[in-house]
Design a protein around this motif. Structure first.
Motif, PDB file in Angstrom:
ATOM      1  N   UNK A 104       0.796  -1.242   0.000  1.00  0.00           N
ATOM      2  CA  UNK A 104       0.000   0.000   0.000  1.00  0.00           C
ATOM      3  C   UNK A 104       0.819   1.278   0.000  1.00  0.00           C
ATOM      4  N   UNK A 105       2.086   1.195   0.409  1.00  0.00           N
ATOM      5  CA  UNK A 105       2.927   2.396   0.415  1.00  0.00           C
ATOM      6  C   UNK A 105       3.707   2.564  -0.882  1.00  0.00           C
ATOM      7  N   UNK A 106       3.561   1.624  -1.815  1.00  0.00           N
ATOM      8  CA  UNK A 106       4.298   1.713  -3.073  1.00  0.00           C
ATOM      9  C   UNK A 106       3.714   2.792  -3.962  1.00  0.00           C
ATOM     10  N   UNK A 107       4.515   3.237  -4.927  1.00  0.00           N
ATOM     11  CA  UNK A 107       4.079   4.270  -5.866  1.00  0.00           C
ATOM     12  C   UNK A 107       3.569   3.627  -7.141  1.00  0.00           C
ATOM     13  N   UNK A 108       2.634   4.291  -7.795  1.00  0.00           N
ATOM     14  CA  UNK A 108       2.079   3.766  -9.042  1.00  0.00           C
ATOM     15  C   UNK A 108       3.129   3.761 -10.145  1.00  0.00           C
ATOM     16  N   UNK A 109       3.821   4.885 -10.341  1.00  0.00           N
ATOM     17  CA  UNK A 109       4.823   4.978 -11.395  1.00  0.00           C
ATOM     18  C   UNK A 109       4.241   4.875 -12.782  1.00  0.00           C
ATOM     19  N   UNK A 110       3.015   5.322 -12.964  1.00  0.00           N
ATOM     20  CA  UNK A 110       2.307   5.138 -14.235  1.00  0.00           C
ATOM     21  C   UNK A 110       2.525   6.300 -15.204  1.00  0.00           C
ATOM     22  N   UNK A 111       1.980   7.442 -14.908  1.00  0.00           N
ATOM     23  CA  UNK A 111       2.057   8.580 -15.828  1.00  0.00           C
ATOM     24  C   UNK A 111       3.036   9.646 -15.363  1.00  0.00           C
ATOM     25  N   UNK A 112       3.711   9.403 -14.250  1.00  0.00           N
ATOM     26  CA  UNK A 112       4.676  10.368 -13.739  1.00  0.00           C
ATOM     27  C   UNK A 112       5.649   9.645 -12.823  1.00  0.00           C
ATOM     28  N   UNK A 113       6.878  10.158 -12.761  1.00  0.00           N
ATOM     29  CA  UNK A 113       7.864   9.578 -11.849  1.00  0.00           C
ATOM     30  C   UNK A 113       7.651  10.058 -10.420  1.00  0.00           C
ATOM     31  N   UNK A 114       6.728  10.977 -10.212  1.00  0.00           N
ATOM     32  CA  UNK A 114       6.443  11.478  -8.866  1.00  0.00           C
ATOM     33  C   UNK A 114       5.880  10.351  -8.016  1.00  0.00           C
ATOM     34  N   UNK A 115       6.328  10.279  -6.766  1.00  0.00           N
ATOM     35  CA  UNK A 115       5.836   9.252  -5.850  1.00  0.00           C
ATOM     36  C   UNK A 115       4.361   9.489  -5.550  1.00  0.00           C
ATOM     37  N   UNK A 116       3.512   8.556  -5.983  1.00  0.00           N
ATOM     38  CA  UNK A 116       2.078   8.672  -5.783  1.00  0.00           C
ATOM     39  C   UNK A 116       1.504   7.304  -5.448  1.00  0.00           C
ATOM     40  N   UNK A 117       0.978   7.098  -4.242  1.00  0.00           N
ATOM     41  CA  UNK A 117       0.424   5.792  -3.892  1.00  0.00           C
ATOM     42  C   UNK A 117      -0.744   5.413  -4.804  1.00  0.00           C
ATOM     43  N   UNK A 118      -0.927   4.114  -4.979  1.00  0.00           N
ATOM     44  CA  UNK A 118      -2.044   3.616  -5.783  1.00  0.00           C
ATOM     45  C   UNK A 118      -3.341   3.940  -5.048  1.00  0.00           C
ATOM     46  N   UNK A 119      -4.289   4.512  -5.761  1.00  0.00           N
ATOM     47  CA  UNK A 119      -5.559   4.916  -5.158  1.00  0.00           C
ATOM     48  C   UNK A 119      -6.711   4.388  -5.998  1.00  0.00           C
ATOM     49  N   UNK A 120      -7.908   4.673  -5.519  1.00  0.00           N
ATOM     50  CA  UNK A 120      -9.089   4.298  -6.284  1.00  0.00           C
ATOM     51  C   UNK A 120      -9.132   4.981  -7.634  1.00  0.00           C
ATOM     52  N   UNK A 121      -8.592   6.189  -7.708  1.00  0.00           N
ATOM     53  CA  UNK A 121      -8.549   6.896  -8.993  1.00  0.00           C
ATOM     54  C   UNK A 121      -7.647   6.168  -9.985  1.00  0.00           C
ATOM     55  N   UNK A 122      -6.520   5.627  -9.506  1.00  0.00           N
ATOM     56  CA  UNK A 122      -5.626   4.880 -10.384  1.00  0.00           C
ATOM     57  C   UNK A 122      -6.325   3.647 -10.938  1.00  0.00           C
ATOM     58  N   UNK A 123      -7.071   2.945 -10.080  1.00  0.00           N
ATOM     59  CA  UNK A 123      -7.815   1.771 -10.532  1.00  0.00           C
ATOM     60  C   UNK A 123      -8.897   2.163 -11.536  1.00  0.00           C
ATOM     61  N   UNK A 124      -9.577   3.271 -11.282  1.00  0.00           N
ATOM     62  CA  UNK A 124     -10.613   3.730 -12.207  1.00  0.00           C
ATOM     63  C   UNK A 124     -10.023   4.097 -13.560  1.00  0.00           C
ATOM     64  N   UNK A 125      -8.828   4.691 -13.565  1.00  0.00           N
ATOM     65  CA  UNK A 125      -8.173   5.033 -14.830  1.00  0.00           C
ATOM     66  C   UNK A 125      -7.845   3.782 -15.632  1.00  0.00           C
ATOM     67  N   UNK A 126      -7.306   2.762 -14.964  1.00  0.00           N
ATOM     68  CA  UNK A 126      -7.019   1.511 -15.661  1.00  0.00           C
ATOM     69  C   UNK A 126      -8.301   0.884 -16.187  1.00  0.00           C
ATOM     70  N   UNK A 127      -9.369   0.957 -15.410  1.00  0.00           N
ATOM     71  CA  UNK A 127     -10.654   0.440 -15.890  1.00  0.00           C
ATOM     72  C   UNK A 127     -11.161   1.198 -17.097  1.00  0.00           C
ATOM     73  N   UNK A 128     -10.977   2.527 -17.085  1.00  0.00           N
ATOM     74  CA  UNK A 128     -11.389   3.343 -18.233  1.00  0.00           C
ATOM     75  C   UNK A 128     -10.624   2.942 -19.484  1.00  0.00           C
ATOM     76  N   UNK A 129      -9.321   2.693 -19.357  1.00  0.00           N
ATOM     77  CA  UNK A 129      -8.523   2.286 -20.512  1.00  0.00           C
ATOM     78  C   UNK A 129      -8.933   0.907 -21.001  1.00  0.00           C
TER      79      UNK A 129
END
Length: 288
Positions: free
Chosen positions: A98-123
């Protein structure tokens, strides 16, 4: 309309994949992003960065294929599969690291959230719609420029809105603008709340009830020449609200008044006035 929507999906997914690949392949902070991701837990410290780079290469290749017509059914199917794999990985990361970073659209440290899951679902949904396309996206956009452009803008805006790592690009500037326009620390009179709190804390009324207080300012409102400030408090074992009346025009702390009101009954349990009588609204007095 469904034909236009379906035809535009390869363009949407392709743009997002290439943007994501840029972070993994070209960012100087890619190694740090890989080490902060759940790939470390999943594959190990030494394999995390190579896997991160490999994923970027896959995204770049597939994104380029989706942008270059004609879009083959196999390409749309691969994009759908990749988005579903992203969704599964993010769900794993959120549960196992849970403390890991998504590393998806930016190198900025950002924990995985519900928004990240929703974005993957949208894609994933976009990739599935791309399977229904009967023509290429250039033809669809050229034939229906308004509808095609609107679909493209709305979907890309949704991707940005569902990307916490991009908040600094649009959300934080909007919040700063809102703060500049609304002045949240000012009441309706234009007197800053901070000035009222400072005046309040210098008053004898505040010092006398300070041991009862259990919160900072919970609410405040202006009425005439007075500002009323409420604090949660406890008095004789009861949950109460300490309501301070602070004059807006007069900076004299001795004019501050306070009433302690029972939260359950609304009864005023205690009323304290300042050293000098106030000409403002009277607070009802009840025996303690």
């Amino acid at each position: 309309m469904i034909d236009v929507i379906a035809a535009v999906q390869p363009l949407v997914v392709g743009v997002v994949l290439i943007w994501s690949a840029r972070v993994k392949l070209a960012s100087p902070h890619a190694a740090a992003a890989a080490n902060r991701s759940a790939l470390v837990r999943l594959l190990g410290q030494h394999r995390a960065l190579p896997a991160y780079r490999l994923l970027g290469g896959v995204e770049l290749t597939l994104g380029a294929l989706l942008l270059l017509p004609p879009v083959l059914r196999a390409e749309a199917l691969a994009a759908t599969g990749l988005a579903v794999a992203f969704l599964g990985y993010l769900a794993y990361a959120r549960r196992a690291a849970p403390t890991s970073s998504c590393g998806c659209l930016s190198a900025r440290a950002t924990p995985v959230s519900g928004r990240s899951l929703a974005r993957a679902g949208l894609l994933a949904v976009a990739g599935g719609l791309a399977l229904l396309a009967t023509g290429g996206w250039p033809t669809a956009v050229a034939g229906h420029p308004v509808a095609g452009g609107a679909v493209l803008v709305v979907e890309l805006a949704a991707v940005v809105a569902l990307s916490p790592e991009l908040d600094q690009v649009w959300l934080l500037p909007l919040r700063r603008l809102r703060a500049r326009l609304t002045h949240p620390l000012r009441g309706g009179s234009g007197v800053p709340l901070l000035a009222t709190v400072q005046q309040l804390q210098l008053s004898d009324a505040y010092r006398r009830v300070a041991p009862l207080l259990r919160s900072d300012v919970r609410e405040h409102w202006d009425e005439g020449d007075w500002r009323f400030v409420g604090h949660a408090a406890r008095y004789q074992g009861r949950l109460v609200t300490a309501v301070f009346a602070v004059p807006l025009a007069d900076r004299e702390p001795d004019r501050v008044r306070v009433a302690v009101v029972d939260d359950a009954t609304g009864q005023t349990l205690l009323n304290l006035t300042g050293a000098r009588p106030a000409s403002g609204p009277r607070l009802s007095i009840a025996p303690v």
